[in-house]
Every structure is written in C-alpha cells, then in structure tokens.
Design an enzyme around this catalytic site. Structure first.
Site, PDB file in Angstrom:
ATOM      1  CE  LYS A  86      -4.091  -0.807   2.256  1.00  0.00           C
ATOM      2  NZ  LYS A  86      -4.938  -0.859   3.461  1.00  0.00           N
TER       3      LYS A  86
ATOM      4  CE  LYS B 189      -5.495   1.492 -11.312  1.00  0.00           C
ATOM      5  NZ  LYS B 189      -4.613   0.440 -10.779  1.00  0.00           N
TER       6      LYS B 189
ATOM      7  CB  SER C  90      -8.741  -0.295  -2.742  1.00  0.00           C
ATOM      8  OG  SER C  90      -8.390   1.015  -3.149  1.00  0.00           O
TER       9      SER C  90
ATOM     10  CD  GLU D  92      -3.178   2.483  -1.812  1.00  0.00           C
ATOM     11  OE1 GLU D  92      -2.013   2.071  -1.892  1.00  0.00           O
ATOM     12  OE2 GLU D  92      -4.033   2.326  -2.703  1.00  0.00           O
TER      13      GLU D  92
END
Lengths: 314, 314
Positions: free
Chosen positions: B95, B197, B267, B279
């Site tokens: 991560k 992304k 996520s 994140e």
C-alpha cells in the site's frame, strides 16, 4: 415550586391580552417548546402534530423538561389540520420539505387576519408561504436546542430566543412571548440573521450527517476546520450577490458551535439515521441553487449536498 | 486441462530465459495475480506476504481462480522480507502508506542490478522509492480486478495488463510477462497513464468509501455525475500545471467505470469498512497537495479527502 413559576409568569405579564390563540403547525421539538411556553403562561394554544405526541399531551399535558423547570403543561393538541382555523397567530414549524404542501392545506382554513411565523430552517420558507397564503408571513430565526425525548415529552437543552422580521403584529407578538418568558427581537435584517444561521447549518449539518458524528468530533479531524472555512467563504460570496448583509462574524460563529454544542448531532444527521426526509436541499442545496443564479460556484457545499444524498436512505 | 494450459504457456514462451527470479513484496491480490501468472509459466517466484496467505500457499500452492482457469499454482512464499535478496525483479505491491518504510527495509538487501516495478495506486510511489533505493525503479500502471477470497486463494474478476515506464530491463520484463500470458506495454508517458488511473480513483474511491456503496450505485444519485465531472476538471488543471499529458478522455473513462465495474467497491471503501489504513492521501490527497504547489484549488477533491478522514476509523 413549578406551579409558582407558572403563576409568577402569568402575573408578570398581566397587562397582556391572553385571548389570542396560538396554533403550532408541526408540533415537534421546536413547536412544542414555543407553544408550550405560551400555554404555560396562560395563552390559548393548540399543538397540531403527530398522533403519538397528541395522544400523550391530551392525557398528561406536555411534559416540558428544562434546566429551569420540569412541568406537565396543559395545552390543546390535535392531529387535525382544521384546528388551525382558530389561530390568531400560527407558529409554522414543519420541515422545509413540507412547507408548500402544508401551506396549501392551511390556506383555505386560515382567518384573513391571522399572522404566520415561519419558525423553520433555511431562508426561503417565508417566501414559499407567501406564494400560497394571503396572510402576513413573518420570517423567524429560531435559537433553541430541544428534542422530543418521548411521546409528549419535550427536553430543552438551552437557549430559546426568536428573531422575527418586521410585521404589523410584531409588537403584540413580542409582548405575548415576553409574558411567556421568551425573548423576541424584531430585526429589519431578519434575512441576514436567517443567512447567518444557514451558514452555520451549511458548515455542520451535512458533515454531521455523512459521518454520523456530533459537532465536537468533526472539528478534531484533520482538514475539517479548513473545509468549514471554505463553506463560509462560498456562502458569503453568494449572500453578497443576493444583496444580503450577514450580521456578525460567521467564521467565528462557526468555530464557536463546535465548542458550545460539542455533543450535538445535526437535525440532518438525525433524519438520515432514522431514514426520514431531511432539509439538505434547503441548506447547502439552497446555497448551490442561489450560486447558480449568480454564476458563482460553491463546490464544497455542492459536494456536501451530493454526499448527503448518497448516504440518505429516503 | 489446467495442467495442459500451464504446459502450453511454458512451451509457448520457450525462447525466454526462466532463471530470473521475481519477488513480490506485499503479496495481496495484485501481487499474487502477477506473481502467480509468472510462477504458473515456470518462472522462479517468491511471494512475500502475510502469515495466513504464506502458510496456505506453502501447503497447497496459490489457488488462482479466474474465469479461464482454476488451479493451485506452486510458488515460493515467505513472511520474511529477507527473501527479497534473491530478486532479479521486484514487484513492489505494498500500500502507498507503506512505501517508504518497506523501501527502507529492502534497500540493504537488494542486489545492485535488480529492477523494482512499483505496481501501486497513486502517482508518486516510484519517486518515493527512488529516494531510498539505488536500483532502477519503474512506475507501473496496473489494470486488474482481483481480490483475496481466503488464505492463499486469489479470485480474478477481469483484465490483467500492465503499462510500465521505459527501463533498461524493459524488453526482458515484457518478454517474461508475455511468456506468462500477461500483456505489458512500455509507455514513455507512463506518468500520464498513472494520472489517468489516479483521476478515475479520485472520482470513485472516496465516494464509494464515504457511502459504502459500489460504483454503479453512486452514479444513480442526483448530482454525483456532476461532482465526478468537477473532480476530473480539478485533476486535469493540476496535471496540466504539473506538465503531465493525460492520455485518452478522462471524462469518458470515469463515466465508463460505473458501467463496467458497477458492483465494485473501491479499495478505500474496503479499507474503511475494515478499519485499515487507506490510500486517500495518495489519491485525492495527492491532487490537493499538488494543487497547493501550483496555487490551484481543488475543493471537491479536498472535501472528499476530508470526509474520508471523517468516516475512517483508523
């Protein structure tokens, strides 16, 4: 003791004519507080509300639990909107989402000379009522912390003042409420006062709803103070474009709430938790709409609005 | 049948030298997929991960459940970071929150000639690794939908391509992955691809986390499409200021995801639900930070960032 206080109030305002009937339309925590205070001071009051509260109030009176007193106050209560026909003064306390529909219901019932006080969140309710009613509608800013603790059981946590717009019946209403121990101030800039409250609501209501956290918890989180500051910036630009002068320092007002009402969940948070309709369209949603009219973006308000809609069940 | 596929893959890529060892650092769903594909094609692979997965993989192999096959793939697994010492190529899959600390752990262990592929969300991880490691670090964009369905049990839902930056070992890595059935493209504008992304992540991850809803549900709600459009606007302004050319049409890419991955939770949503670190500081948080550098506001990204911090437990 409790009885003595009520008696004292009645005597104190003994110069006041107590024949004016006050009818609360939408007798939730706000309506029960102000209607209850008037009834306790000897005014004829009818609370129009939901079956559970009405039934309890008819059997036992309205329980008013405050820091100053805890009494069962005798007051008329009804579930029927027709009871509004007796009103000299209406305390209009429904949720903003129900303003127009409720106004249409009372329009054919209301006396021509009645006065309607809009004791509601948001700043556009008086205008909505004026489109439907011919009677005088008075925008009112409510400062009170109350909740319904059970059927017919009002719990009062603090404050209890009103600011009302200029109105033909202004002096009479101020005197009546004074006799009931409720400070009412007439303010030519009531729209500014409504905006000042709106801004605080815009800063706290959505976040408290989205996170399901009380005000004091919100501001402990990194970055939230700054987001609230931007919310105020956006509101102030749009208020200015709308010709509104917001009184006081709204930045300081927003900062203070986290301390003075640290344990409070917003009404929007409570509505979202209960799956009930909420007023976000009349809070951050109003600011976004007015911003569009003036071509002023309000991205933080818009995000808060969108996210409340994302988390709400209703 | 399963055995035949693996055999076929081995034969197909028979011109490839299979002595290069790939070590996956942070063998979660992404690392297990790409490491597993390489192992299945006959490459020596070590998965470094958590005890529960490592133990299962040692006993039964890695179960790779895809639409195309369902096999137990034999592959080395270890909980000890020291296993990175054997690596010719590191697939760095931790991560973003753990990038720097993990890089510091592998720095004294890694061969001087090793190549490190950062298969991570966000755009700054390669830079973080370069500050700590002397080896070549290659930014990599991952396109795959996978999850760990249980200990040592990988479930693959779709895609499985990589885009990597230009690298000395580029051709070799492309050939190895090709032999393993994984399309890898070398892209001089890999930072643009990472941003593309990132923008999709900025539009979906926070909202999915705040509302705990899958992508398809988000866009059904009034106003969310427009908020996502503003998120893209903000990201594009800041990317431009950062000298980044974002390939393709990011607005269209954002729109598409709600259809192609309607059932997917981000996520960040999964991390928030499990009370694990997320994140967000490397997604919307990165955009806000870069915006500050250039004096460009990103209020919607900033609000999403703040609200994730408000709802997260960790």
């Amino acid at each position: 003791m409790a009885h003595t206080v009520a008696e004292a109030l009645r005597q104190e305002g003994s110069g006041v004519d107590r024949s004016r009937r006050y009818v609360v339309v939408g007798a939730g925590a706000v309506g029960c507080y102000f209607g209850g205070m008037l009834a306790r001071a000897g005014f004829p009051v009818t609370l129009i509300g939901r079956e559970s509260h009405v039934s309890a109030i008819r059997h036992h009176g309205l329980r008013m639990e405050t820091r100053a007193f805890d009494e069962q106050v005798k007051v008329d209560a009804s579930t029927a909107i027709d009871a509004v026909a007796d009103a000299d003064v209406v305390l209009f306390c429904v949720k903003s989402t129900d303003s127009e529909a409720t106004a249409r219901m009372i329009a054919p019932l209301l006396r021509p000379g009645a006065t309607v006080l809009s004791l509601q969140n948001g700043v556009e309710n008086a205008e909505i009522l004026r489109c439907v009613l011919t009677q005088e509608v008075v925008p009112t800013v409510v400062y009170v912390a109350t909740e319904m603790a059970g059927p017919g059981h009002l719990r009062h946590h603090g404050r209890g003042e009103l600011v009302i717009g200029e109105a033909a019946a202004g002096a009479v209403i101020v005197a009546d409420f004074a006799a009931a121990g409720v400070p009412v101030q007439v303010d030519a800039n009531v729209m500014g006062a409504l905006w000042a409250k709106l801004i605080v609501n815009c800063a706290y209501n959505a976040m408290s709803a989205i996170a399901q956290k009380p005000y004091g918890e919100l501001v402990k989180v990194d970055g939230i103070h700054e987001l609230m500051r931007i919310v105020v910036d956006e509101c102030m630009s749009i208020a200015r474009a709308d010709g509104i002068t917001v009184p006081g320092d709204p930045y300081e007002a927003v900062r203070r709430i986290a301390q003075t009402m640290a344990g409070q969940y917003s009404s929007t948070a409570q509505d979202v938790a209960r799956g009930k309709p909420n007023e976000i369209d009349y809070l951050n949603g109003y600011v976004v709409r007015r911003g569009r009219v003036h071509g002023i973006g309000a991205p933080v308000n818009q995000t808060l609005l969108g996210l409340v809609k994302l988390v709400q069940k209703a």
